[in-house]
Enzyme design. Sequence first.
Site, PDB file in Angstrom:
ATOM      1  N   VAL A   1       0.839  -1.210   0.000  1.00 41.33           N
ATOM      2  CA  VAL A   1       0.000   0.000   0.000  1.00 41.33           C
ATOM      3  C   VAL A   1       0.870   1.255   0.000  1.00 41.33           C
ATOM      4  O   VAL A   1       0.600   2.228  -0.721  1.00 41.33           O
ATOM      5  CB  VAL A   1      -0.959   0.010   1.222  1.00 41.33           C
ATOM      6  N   ALA A   2       1.931   1.245   0.814  1.00 39.47           N
ATOM      7  CA  ALA A   2       2.808   2.415   0.916  1.00 39.47           C
ATOM      8  C   ALA A   2       3.665   2.594  -0.326  1.00 39.47           C
ATOM      9  O   ALA A   2       3.939   3.724  -0.742  1.00 39.47           O
ATOM     10  CB  ALA A   2       3.703   2.278   2.147  1.00 39.47           C
TER      11      ALA A   2
ATOM     12  N   ILE B   1       3.201   1.239  -3.646  1.00 37.35           N
ATOM     13  CA  ILE B   1       2.561   1.421  -4.955  1.00 37.35           C
ATOM     14  C   ILE B   1       2.043   2.857  -5.059  1.00 37.35           C
ATOM     15  O   ILE B   1       1.220   3.281  -4.246  1.00 37.35           O
ATOM     16  CB  ILE B   1       1.421   0.401  -5.161  1.00 37.35           C
TER      17      ILE B   1
ATOM     18  N   GLU C   1      -0.291   4.736  -6.087  1.00 37.06           N
ATOM     19  CA  GLU C   1      -1.641   4.792  -6.663  1.00 37.06           C
ATOM     20  C   GLU C   1      -2.177   6.221  -6.773  1.00 37.06           C
ATOM     21  O   GLU C   1      -3.083   6.505  -7.544  1.00 37.06           O
ATOM     22  CB  GLU C   1      -2.618   3.925  -5.858  1.00 37.06           C
TER      23      GLU C   1
ATOM     24  N   ASP D   1       1.737  34.514 -36.634  1.00 39.21           N
ATOM     25  CA  ASP D   1       1.252  35.668 -37.392  1.00 39.21           C
ATOM     26  C   ASP D   1       2.123  36.874 -37.056  1.00 39.21           C
ATOM     27  O   ASP D   1       2.828  36.878 -36.037  1.00 39.21           O
ATOM     28  CB  ASP D   1      -0.196  36.000 -37.010  1.00 39.21           C
TER      29      ASP D   1
ATOM     30  N   ASN E   1       3.609   6.625   4.458  1.00 39.87           N
ATOM     31  CA  ASN E   1       2.874   6.895   3.218  1.00 39.87           C
ATOM     32  C   ASN E   1       2.098   8.209   3.341  1.00 39.87           C
ATOM     33  O   ASN E   1       2.041   9.014   2.408  1.00 39.87           O
ATOM     34  CB  ASN E   1       1.919   5.734   2.928  1.00 39.87           C
TER      35      ASN E   1
ATOM     36  N   ASP F   1       4.258  10.855   0.940  1.00 39.68           N
ATOM     37  CA  ASP F   1       3.761  10.651  -0.425  1.00 39.68           C
ATOM     38  C   ASP F   1       2.823  11.741  -0.931  1.00 39.68           C
ATOM     39  O   ASP F   1       2.485  11.762  -2.103  1.00 39.68           O
ATOM     40  CB  ASP F   1       3.031   9.304  -0.536  1.00 39.68           C
TER      41      ASP F   1
END
Length: 842
Positions: free
Chosen positions: A266-267, A269, A271, A313, A675, A679
């Site tokens: 969980v920490a 990856i 996501e 232009d 995390n 993160d």
Amino acid sequence: MIDLKNLRQELIESGLTTQEAEEKLKQFGKNELPEGRKETLLQKFINQFKNFLIIILIFASIISAFFGEFVDSIVILAIVILNAILGVIQEQRAENALEKVKKLTSPTSTVLRDGKITKIPSNEIVPSDILLLEAGDKVQADGIVVKEVSLFVDESMLTGESVPVKKNSCLGEITEDCKVYMGTTVVKGKARVLVTETGINTQLGKIATKISETKKEKTPLEVQLDNIGKLLGILFLIVSAIIFMLGWLRGGKILDMLLTSVSLAVAAIPEGLPAVVTIVLAIGVFEMAKRNAVIRNLPAVETLGAVTYICTDKTGTLTQNKMKIVAVFEDGKINSELNISERLKRAMILCNDAEKDRGDPTEIALIDFIDDKEIREVRSKFERISEIPFTSESKRMTTIHKFGNEYLVVSKGASEVILELSKFAKIDSKIVELSIEKKQELLKIVEENAAKGLRILAFADKIIPNLHEATEENLVFLGFVMMKDPLRMEVKDAIDKCRSAGIRPVMITGDHPITAYAIAKELDFPEGEVLTSSDLENISDDELTKIVENVSIFARINPLDKLRIVEALQKKNEVVAMTGDGVNDAPALKKADIGVSMGLTGTEVAKEASDMVLLDDNFATLVSAVFQGRTIFENIRKFIVYLLSCNIAEVMIMFFALLLGYPPPLLPLHLLWLNLVTDSFPALALGMEKGEEDLMKKPPRRKKEPILTRYHYGIIITQSIAITLSTLLGFILSYKRTGNLDEARTIAYMVLVISELLRAYSGRSFEGYLFKIGVFSNMFMNFSFVFGIILLLATIYVPQLRFIFKNTLPTVLESLDILLLAFIPFVISEVSKIIRKDEYGR
């Protein structure tokens, strides 16, 4: 049904009053199409738990509670819920930022209100409004035409028929040929339209209500991140499974190892990566809008950093678009005193749609020096009954005026075009036949003055007894009006920035080649050939592809030639930004890698076809947008590199500790709290980093270059190893010295958190040293660091949290060791910048 006979003439001429419009807006609502249903906050919160690993973690924590580990179970669930709340906040921030961007690109419409021509947001149009339409406008409501001049509308988006449809004024019965519909496009002419339906009551609104919400397409960057995320996810899951097996085989409890391995996954990856990317992109886009560059879709930001060619232009983009007459050629001589004959002055007033306070800058300049009373008298005496509007292809405008029993025809436009249509000339107050030799003499005068950077308009007229006579033939040439459009002061510096950034600017203009060359020379444009539309007619697409990179100026260009120029450059693998403002520019704007429309002079069609709108029509703003685009993309790289180096280190710490025969250095709670701390906010802070000074001294990113290159993977590996070694060193030395596992884990936990927070500071630049870019120059990073340290210290020095996390109080010597070890990855990061500079020549 609207009764046209009883329709107030006052309404057609003056429009609604402000009060009437406000009342109708309350009655009928905003002129908007229905949007798809949005998720509620509760649905977003529930979606955070639709993750396989989170479900396993919750399941494991419930089992843990079943076996009496209530504290661990409750804290794990609390952290999971806290992470879910953070996920919802990030998602909501992304949505809010995108909504702000959407509002910036919302269309505007021109209406009559209180007798004045007014621009309003299109969603404020109400029934009975008088909508003013001209070529290039997107029709923003259903209505009936009450006045028109050569009005042709493209209805292909409703009917599928690509041929423009002629629309007429409704004189009595309302028929299909006098109706216009929301979503269609004016391709030619102009009109006044009485709005009959808005929003969901329009034909387009009825269709929209039947169509279900379309799924949002992912940007190329999001696809790349998805692929990286999936690859890392699989890798981390495998490693987590190995860690589970190793821990269990070495005597660890199954439940403990399950919690540890799942918490690690969980920490580790990333996501939340796509959400952070969306937030950074959207915030970056909003910041760009403050600098007058409005991005209409997020993938454009990714492309901006790779631009190698800017096709721009001239008028209004390189120049100020503030035309001023500097001289007039009439009766065979140039007059700089503006002593203009009544006949030429009359032509300048009549073949003109502008008023002194509004209109095209060129047309305003033609009448700016004339008394208002004289303008009104001339226009009332010579009633305009018809016109042939200016187009980029015809390069002229012609108006027809009735006076007495005769008709006056007036034309203005490009010198060569008007002279081609002229059979006679007014010279020395006499009308003489215009010979080919005389035309050549006149064109030579044009070239001589164009070489001074002057823009030259030719005028001609004639009187005809009836409307059956050919309108634009056998005209009488009256003279040239010579105008100067001052350069934008900031453009020269922007050209220099392009040169140092590896971007080649190319001028594309409808002006005379010599005028364009004079302007380019003044701006220090890159040397190169000058081509015109006539030249392009004699060049095949393959030949153009071979020579296009040697051309610096395209003059007297038709808009459809722009498409060929874009395609030729793209065949040479160039990334092209193309500017445009007219309806015929739309194909080139769509085809270009970055289509750029003008916010001040651009048509709605051009804006809709573009990826970016310049609110000030300024070339320097476009170059600044390239810098911002490079900055945003580089910042995304920075926080991806930061997240991956930290997450890989967390996995390596657990893996090698077990491989070396030690217990897990971090508990599930440590991993989940980590995390939460490292993160989110530090990653966002990196995404808000200011652009580095030397960013525009580097070549553009390659078109197909991935988000992470070998260079970036080198940084990730170096930092992952440095963080892993520092953390393991602290854990192993403490464990061997004291034999106290909780104490060793506390040191590992603190070293890891502090080193990752310091890593974020060092990650603010891949090459620039922290003390050079400024420790305190990113306030959000300072906040993230302080917040992270507070969260860390809370789990150490708050007794209840210390007990839950099984931490111990470090001694003074241990605190010094923790700081020393945590600074090692930071020092390695800063030193490795020297090595990278030498190796990659950056």
